[in-house]
Design a protein around this motif. Structure first.
Motif, PDB file in Angstrom:
ATOM      1  N   MET A 169       0.873  -1.157   0.092  1.00 40.53           N
ATOM      2  CA  MET A 169      -0.103   0.123  -0.118  1.00 40.53           C
ATOM      3  C   MET A 169       0.963   1.313   0.120  1.00 40.53           C
ATOM      4  SD  MET A 169      -2.912   0.816  -0.122  1.00 40.53           S
ATOM      5  CE  MET A 169      -3.814   2.600  -0.187  1.00 40.53           C
ATOM      6  N   SER A 170       1.815   1.203   1.033  1.00 44.12           N
ATOM      7  CA  SER A 170       2.809   2.249   1.045  1.00 44.12           C
ATOM      8  C   SER A 170       3.508   2.592  -0.212  1.00 44.12           C
ATOM      9  CB  SER A 170       3.689   2.243   2.279  1.00 44.12           C
ATOM     10  OG  SER A 170       4.610   1.218   2.039  1.00 44.12           O
ATOM     11  N   THR A 171       3.795   1.636  -0.988  1.00 49.57           N
ATOM     12  CA  THR A 171       4.470   1.744  -2.140  1.00 49.57           C
ATOM     13  C   THR A 171       3.742   2.560  -3.276  1.00 49.57           C
ATOM     14  OG1 THR A 171       4.414  -0.604  -2.060  1.00 49.57           O
ATOM     15  CG2 THR A 171       6.204   0.245  -3.421  1.00 49.57           C
ATOM     16  N   ILE A 172       2.343   2.124  -3.329  1.00 49.47           N
ATOM     17  CA  ILE A 172       1.412   2.829  -4.198  1.00 49.47           C
ATOM     18  C   ILE A 172       1.628   4.418  -3.551  1.00 49.47           C
ATOM     19  CG2 ILE A 172      -0.729   3.181  -4.951  1.00 49.47           C
ATOM     20  CD1 ILE A 172      -1.152  -0.137  -4.659  1.00 49.47           C
ATOM     21  N   ILE A 173       1.287   4.491  -2.467  1.00 54.25           N
ATOM     22  CA  ILE A 173       1.268   6.000  -2.101  1.00 54.25           C
ATOM     23  C   ILE A 173       2.605   6.707  -2.454  1.00 54.25           C
ATOM     24  CG2 ILE A 173       0.967   7.429  -0.172  1.00 54.25           C
ATOM     25  CD1 ILE A 173      -1.030   5.174   1.094  1.00 54.25           C
ATOM     26  N   ILE A 174       3.530   6.112  -2.344  1.00 53.89           N
ATOM     27  CA  ILE A 174       4.822   6.665  -2.541  1.00 53.89           C
ATOM     28  C   ILE A 174       5.159   6.981  -3.894  1.00 53.89           C
ATOM     29  CG2 ILE A 174       7.261   6.411  -2.787  1.00 53.89           C
ATOM     30  CD1 ILE A 174       7.122   5.107  -0.077  1.00 53.89           C
ATOM     31  N   ALA A 175       4.543   6.124  -4.715  1.00 52.75           N
ATOM     32  CA  ALA A 175       4.560   6.145  -6.295  1.00 52.75           C
ATOM     33  C   ALA A 175       3.778   7.535  -6.672  1.00 52.75           C
ATOM     34  CB  ALA A 175       4.141   4.893  -6.781  1.00 52.75           C
ATOM     35  N   ILE A 176       2.502   7.301  -6.097  1.00 56.26           N
ATOM     36  CA  ILE A 176       1.470   8.505  -6.649  1.00 56.26           C
ATOM     37  C   ILE A 176       2.035  10.109  -5.895  1.00 56.26           C
ATOM     38  CG2 ILE A 176      -0.698   9.507  -5.962  1.00 56.26           C
ATOM     39  CD1 ILE A 176      -1.662   6.721  -5.797  1.00 56.26           C
ATOM     40  N   VAL A 177       2.618   9.999  -4.927  1.00 53.52           N
ATOM     41  CA  VAL A 177       3.211  11.203  -4.371  1.00 53.52           C
ATOM     42  C   VAL A 177       4.303  11.548  -5.359  1.00 53.52           C
ATOM     43  CG1 VAL A 177       4.456  12.315  -2.413  1.00 53.52           C
ATOM     44  CG2 VAL A 177       2.242  10.837  -1.922  1.00 53.52           C
ATOM     45  N   VAL A 178       5.260  10.748  -5.677  1.00 55.79           N
ATOM     46  CA  VAL A 178       6.426  11.026  -6.496  1.00 55.79           C
ATOM     47  C   VAL A 178       6.104  11.499  -7.696  1.00 55.79           C
ATOM     48  CG1 VAL A 178       8.373  10.021  -7.460  1.00 55.79           C
ATOM     49  CG2 VAL A 178       8.157   9.696  -5.307  1.00 55.79           C
ATOM     50  N   LEU A 179       5.004  10.884  -8.365  1.00 49.87           N
ATOM     51  CA  LEU A 179       4.445  11.241  -9.570  1.00 49.87           C
ATOM     52  C   LEU A 179       3.874  12.487  -9.685  1.00 49.87           C
ATOM     53  CD1 LEU A 179       3.255   7.845 -11.313  1.00 49.87           C
ATOM     54  CD2 LEU A 179       5.284   9.138 -11.873  1.00 49.87           C
ATOM     55  N   ALA A 180       2.997  12.639  -8.793  1.00 52.14           N
ATOM     56  CA  ALA A 180       2.468  13.941  -8.472  1.00 52.14           C
ATOM     57  C   ALA A 180       3.422  15.363  -8.250  1.00 52.14           C
ATOM     58  CB  ALA A 180       1.116  13.990  -7.278  1.00 52.14           C
TER      59      ALA A 180
END
Lengths: 351, 741, 198
Positions: free
Chosen positions: C1-12
């Protein structure tokens, strides 16, 4: 009586393209002689074959293009292309490889682009790259272990002929093998440097005859420099870049090919003085030549060390050919009366 | 040499065979007088000179025959005494072989000088060192001196350095071109004049030092100059500097770089560096002009090349035909013959030998094919870069070549094409024998032409827009006038309404109004005059000195007062007339959508269509280019006609429906039948009426035009208009009666 | 889950960063462009000849900006069409023959002055006011201002206007590009052949 009205100047210096090309051809002769001495008649036969193919292809295309054939053949550029290809190909490469590479070089890499002076890539190297990619086996195994060094018989003229034209593989197996660069690269992970050098190819010393070949090409190159046909920029920057890379990255000869092998083996000197300096496809400004040469040196080292091919003059030169117009655009010299050189392209300008 | 001069080197350059020995081994000879001298009016850079003599005039040696035209120009002098035999277009020594106006002199053989003297004597000065600078400049200009190194820039103009402070004068004695030895021989034989010229130039420029740059292949010239320096006691200001032989060290920019290490900025002039550069020949000519009053009428020219037997230098009168000079030198025309004016590197091949020697002719080179072979057909450029190594301006000649060949002129400019001095070093070293310089000349010319065209287009655009503006302004003014008239008419209408008793009289109310206004203005002016006169009269009465003027004032006053009285009377009459005058008498404009007007529109459109068709037919017969345009026009016109027609028909229909409705209401077939019968008559009348209206309209237009242009036909036109109006009224009356049938 | 969040945050955050960069660049390095009409008008030859069917170059430029075809200008010829095509990013088309052919040499109008009756018709026709004269006075062309548009020739009632090629003098003359080696050899050969035939 009407007088001749031509634009000035009305006099001309002694330089002629055909003479320049002939001088280049002459300057390769020491190298060719040494190659023949060490590796037998294979190189000589291939070179002659390549030259004949080059001239024939050139004549054919000129005829098709309805250009005056003899006028353009006399410029000797096809001769030089064929000669360089003959020198670059493995001495015992089958005849059809030589013919294919040379005719491709002349027809596709040179004439299709508009003939002499208009080719963006070095024709000889395009031909070489074609056969290297298409026939890797023939291109890597038909090198010859130096007879002089190994003490075995020199391949006689007829032997070479039969190998090249009849594909006499049984005879061939006796002579052919990989180049020192090739062997060192693939065996250094298994053996130490000292062990390696005991092998046939090296014969305890360094490059098994290749050092003499390279020194001979170096001599020819220096001759060209003295005759002011080439400038020092490209060879010096190329060899310097190659040397620096080798010293910094490959100082451990038990892991990497040593400097001496880089400089005096393979097609290094032939590439530095005769191939990279091909004026048509190289960079033309003094600074540009330095960058161009250095680029070739670095690429040469990178491909030799980490690439799939043992030698890389062709690819390094072709890659830098791509970059030459770009380099030129950004390395214009400062002209008289200008405080700064005009460099690069204006916004909106197409290259 | 008294100072040690630090020499610098310019990049590039070449060492072609010098070939100077052939012509510098014997002293300068004087060329004999030819049978005619041809003097082009344009021997210098700038505007051509303006002839001040006429055909048939006799002139003396040194007499001005053409005056400079504008600042950058130079006068022309008769090189010998004789008769002006023609002023006509002749082929001039130029690479193009084109013709320009030349003055042709037929020498009388006497060679009689016009009176001339040194500037010092002319000004009556005791010390020739303090001649004012402007006098020196004037003398140099008056003597027609233009740069003798090859470019021919008027020297006086070059010496006007404006705001630039000059510290160094450079005399160019490098003569780097192969074969030419004119400056070499001049320096050997006229070293003293060169030094004297340098002195004068230093005085004019206020410069501290002078460097005379001479290539080291002219030791005799250097020795002669050094001797002359000692003679003139000028070792402290002037240095003869020996420079290495390398082509093109004699280029102005290159010589400056060699001697000072400075580079003339691109597009700039040496004066911005505090340097002025002059040719040694120019210096000698200046000395001659200032000290002896001798204008530039002769020069030293080298005649060399293997096609002449007797190579050497000649002092030759300007205007001497090349053929004369060549025959003096034993010229034997060879196969593939060339005669080059100037040196082999930068000279131009003459189209014929029947061309005159001009101020810039430093050499005539007649080489054999064996001596200087013509180029073989050019091969392809192999980008060897020899040209870039040879280029003294540090350009990339091969890039310029590619761009010029592909006509990518903007890129050529980006690569500093205009810094090319056309020295020919690149062509000389090119192994492919490409005529590089010719490509650059072509590019430069094409770019200049493009620039000129762009400038002209810009000019045309400005003029076109100005014209459109003007036309719109005129239209607006007309419109305003028309409006003003309409308003006046409306006013008159209302006046008429207020006086219902007044009958319609065809009098022009605006005209009456205008008259009234005029009268009132006059009245006001007269009253002002009276007031002024009265004041003056008072003043005169108080001032006894002006007492004698009192009667005059009094009589003037009386006169003005009389005038006022008559004016007042006139005004009263005019006012009365205006009141009685009815509203504007012009034909009732009426409803613009009335069938009559629409019909008229239709008819005019049809008429226009007819003419357009006729024109088209004519054009088609002639096969003129305009056919298409005309055809388009005809089509447009046809559309307009159709439109007008439909509008007319629509309006007629509405009329007809109205009428039908009326007749239906009456319920009698007779009426409608009668209407139909009456129609032809009515129609004819209508047509006449329309034609008449047309005529009136035209007459009005003409009148308007005449008024606008203030022609004296206004009155006649007015009369004609009134007549037409009368006729129109008559027709209208008739039409209305017919319509009621 | 945290991976997805990190990915989203980074991309955003990357998107935001690059968006800001691009936005900044577009403001900071904005190129003030001419309006298209002016650019087109600059490319037109300004002869104001009306051969395109518009009453002048500017109106045609406006029409081009509105989508009119770019091949209606004979005085500009192929080079102008090419330049317009480059500017507008459209395919160059051959010159529309309907509007006339390209002339090889620039022309200027010349009035045969002794035949001129002083009708002022040509003066009214000239789009750039390059004709000088008054009613009943002979007219003359200001050569430097004449654009060679032809428009004065037609209205002249006595046909006293000629279009003559612009003359070259020594200051406007320049060397033409040399013929290339191949062409030279070819011509040499031809001349040799013709000599042989003769």
């Amino acid at each position: 009586m009407a007088l001749l009205t031509l634009s000035s100047p009305h006099t001309h210096g002694p330089n002629r393209t055909s003479r320049i090309m002939l001088t280049v051809a002459l300057a390769t002769l020491p190298g060719l002689a040494v190659m023949t001495w060490f590796f037998g008649f294979g190189s000589l036969i291939n070179t002659v074959l390549a030259i004949i193919t080059a001239l024939a292809s050139e004549a054919l295309v000129l005829k098709l293009r309805k250009y005056p054939v003899s006028f353009f053949l006399k410029d000797n550029t096809a001769l030089v292309t064929g000669l360089l290809l003959g020198l670059a190909l493995p001495p015992l490469a089958p005849w059809w490889i030589t013919v294919l590479a040379t005719s491709f070089a002349i027809i596709f890499a040179k004439q299709i682009y508009g003939g002499m002076g208009n080719n963006p890539f070095n024709p000889a190297m395009v031909g070489y790259a074609l056969v290297l990619i298409s026939f890797p086996v023939q291109m890597t195994t038909n090198w010859v272990t130096s007879f002089q060094v190994s003490g075995s018989d020199v391949a006689g003229f007829t032997d070479a002929l039969s190998i090249i034209f009849a594909g006499a593989s049984s005879t061939a197996d006796a002579f052919t093998g990989a180049t020192p660069l090739d062997q060192y690269k693939y065996l250094i992970s298994k053996e130490t440097s000292d062990e390696l050098l005991q092998r046939n190819t090296f014969n305890g010393w360094l490059n098994g005859g290749w050092e003499w070949v390279n020194l001979a090409f170096l001599a020819g190159g220096l001759f060209l420099m003295v005759r002011r046909i080439i400038t020092w920029h490209i060879p010096v920057s190329m060899l310097a870049a190659l040397g620096i890379c080798s010293l910094i990255l490959g100082w451990d000869e038990d892991l990497y090919t040593p400097l001496s092998l880089h400089l005096l083996s393979g097609a290094t000197m032939l590439g530095a003085f005769f191939i990279a300096t091909d004026p048509v496809s190289a960079s033309t400004t003094p600074t540009g030549k330095l960058i161009y040469g250095a680029g070739i040196g670095i690429l040469l080292y990178v491909i030799r060390t980490w690439g799939a091919y043992p030698d890389a003059v062709a690819f390094a030169v072709l890659l830098m050919n791509f970059a030459a117009p770009f380099i030129d655009a950004y390395t214009q010299p400062r002209s008289y009366g200008h405080s700064k050189p005009k460099r690069g392209l204006k916004p909106g300008e197409k290259s | 040499m008294t100072h040690l001069i630090q020499l610098h080197e310019f990049d590039g350059g070449i060492h072609p065979p010098e070939n100077k020995r052939q012509s510098n081994s014997r002293p300068i000879r004087k060329a004999s007088l030819p049978s005619e001298l041809v003097l082009p009016l344009h021997q210098h850079i700038g505007a051509p000179a303006n002839p001040v003599v006429a055909v048939g005039d006799t002139v003396l040696k040194g007499q001005v025959i053409a005056e400079p035209e504008g600042f950058v120009s130079a006068p022309l002098h008769a090189p010998t005494s004789g008769k002006i035999s023609a002023i006509e277009a002749r082929q001039v020594p130029h690479a193009s072989g084109l013709s320009e106006t030349c003055i042709v002199i037929e020498p009388d053989g006497e060679d009689t000088w016009i009176e001339h003297q040194g500037l010092c004597d002319a000004l009556g000065l005791d010390h020739c060192d303090d001649i004012p600078v402007d006098k020196l400049l004037e003398r140099i200009r008056d003597c027609g001196i233009a740069g003798m190194g090859g470019a021919g820039f008027p020297t006086a103009v070059k010496l006007h350095t404006g705001k630039h402070k000059i510290d160094t004068l450079i005399l160019n004695g490098a003569e780097c071109e192969p074969y030419i030895t004119a400056d070499d021989m001049l320096m050997r034989e006229h070293a003293s004049e060169v030094i004297r010229g340098a002195q004068i130039l230093l005085q004019i420029l206020g410069a501290e030092r002078c460097l005379i740059g001479v290539e080291d292949n002219k030791p005799e010239a250097i020795a002669a100059l050094d001797d002359a320096l000692v003679q003139h006691n000028e070792e402290h200001h002037i240095d003869v500097v020996t420079i290495p032989t390398k082509y093109p060290s004699g280029g102005e920019k290159q010589l400056i770089q060699i001697l000072t290490g400075k580079e003339v900025p691109s597009g700039g002039i040496p004066a911005s560096l505090g340097i002025v550069c002059q040719n040694v020949g120019t210096a000698a000519a200046i000395a001659d002009a200032v000290d002896f009053g001798r204008p530039l009428i002769s020069r030293i020219t080298t005649v060399t090349g293997d096609a002449v037997r007797d190579k050497g230098n000649w002092e030759v009168l300007l205007g001497t035909p090349v053929s004369h000079l060549l025959s003096l030198s034993g010229y034997r025309p060879a196969k593939r013959e060339r005669v080059v004016m100037g040196g082999p590197m930068m000279g131009f091949a003459l189209p014929t030998t029947e061309l005159p020697v001009v101020k810039t002719t430093n050499c005539l080179l007649a080489p054999t094919e064996k001596e200087l072979p013509t180029n073989n057909p050019a091969m392809a450029c192999i980008r060897c870069g020899l040209c870039a190594e040879a280029c003294p301006a540090d350009l990339l000649p091969q890039q310029l070549y590619w761009f010029s060949k592909a006509q990518e002129f903007d890129k050529a400019e980006q690569h500093n094409l205009f810094d090319c001095i056309e020295c020919g070093a690149c062509s000389y070293v090119c192994p492919s024998e490409i005529p590089l310089v010719q490509y650059y000349r072509f590019s430069k010319g094409a770019i200049r032409e493009e620039r000129a065209a762009a400038e002209k287009a810009e000019q045309a655009r400005i003029r076109y827009e100005a014209r459109i503006d003007r036309q719109e302004r005129e239209k607006a003014e007309k419109e305003a006038k028309r409006k003003a008239r309409a308003e006046a008419a409306a006013k008159a209408q209302s006046v008429k309404k207020e006086a219902p008793a007044a009958k319609a009289v065809p009098a022009a109310e605006p005209a009456a109004n205008a008259d009234l206004e005029k009268l009132q203005k006059q009245l006001a002016a007269a009253q002002a005059a009276v007031a002024k006169t009265k004041e003056k009269l008072e003043a005169a009465r108080e001032d006894p000195e002006k007492a004698d003027k009192i009667p005059a004032f009094e009589s003037a006053l009386a006169k003005t007062q009389d005038k006022i009285k008559t004016l007042a009377k006139d005004i009263a009459a005019a006012k009365k007339a205006a009141k009685s005058a009815p509203a504007a008498a012009g034909p009732d404009k009426g409803d613009p959508n009335s069938p009559e007007r629409l019909q008229k529109k239709w008819e005019t459109a049809a008429a226009r269509l007819e003419t357009a068709r006729k024109r088209l037919a004519d054009a088609e017969v002639d096969g003129a280019d305009t056919v298409d345009a005309l055809r388009a026009g005809v089509e447009k016109q046809e559309a307009r006609v159709a439109e007008a027609k439909s509008a007319y028909e629509a309006s007629l229909n509405s009329d007809a429906s109205l009428k039908t409705a009326v007749s239906n209401n009456a319920g009698t077939d007779n009426t409608s039948a009668e209407t139909v019968a009456a129609k032809p008559d009515a129609e004819q009348l209508q047509k006449k009426l329309l034609a008449q209206k047309d005529r009136v309209e035209k007459a009005k237009e003409r009148l308007e035009m005449a008024r606008a242009e203030g022609l004296d036909s206004v009155e006649a036109l007015e009369k004609a208009l009134n007549k037409q109006l009368d006729k129109l009224a008559a027709f209208e009356a008739q039409a209305s009666t017919t319509g009621e049938v | 889950m945290s991976t997805i969040i990190i990915a989203i945050v980074v991309l955003a955050s990357l998107a935001a960063l690059f968006g800001a960069l691009l936005g900044f660049a577009s403001v900071r390095f904005r190129v003030e462009g001419n309006p298209v009409v002016d650019q087109v008008n600059d490319l037109l030859p300004q002869t104001q000849c009306g051969q395109c069917g518009f009453p002048g170059c500017k109106p045609y430029a406006e029409a081009i900006a509105d989508g009119e075809k770019i091949n209606k200008c004979p005085p500009g010829g192929e080079s102008t069409i090419q330049a317009l095509a480059d500017l507008l990013g459209v395919e160059p088309e051959p010159l529309d023959a309907e509007h006339g052919a390209e002339k090889d040499v620039p022309m200027v109008a010349y009035i045969r002055e002794d035949e001129c009756i002083g009708c002022t018709k040509c003066i009214q026709a000239c789009p750039v006011d390059a004709i000088l004269g008054a009613a009943k006075q002979m007219h003359t062309v200001i050569v430097d201002e004449c654009t060679g548009c032809d428009l004065c020739v037609e209205p002249c009632p006595v046909d006293c206007i000629d279009m003559v090629p612009q003359s070259t003098d020594t200051s406007s003359w320049y060397w033409q590009a040399p013929t290339t080696g191949v062409e030279l050899i070819a011509t040499d050969r031809r001349s040799l052949k013709t000599e042989a035939h003769a």
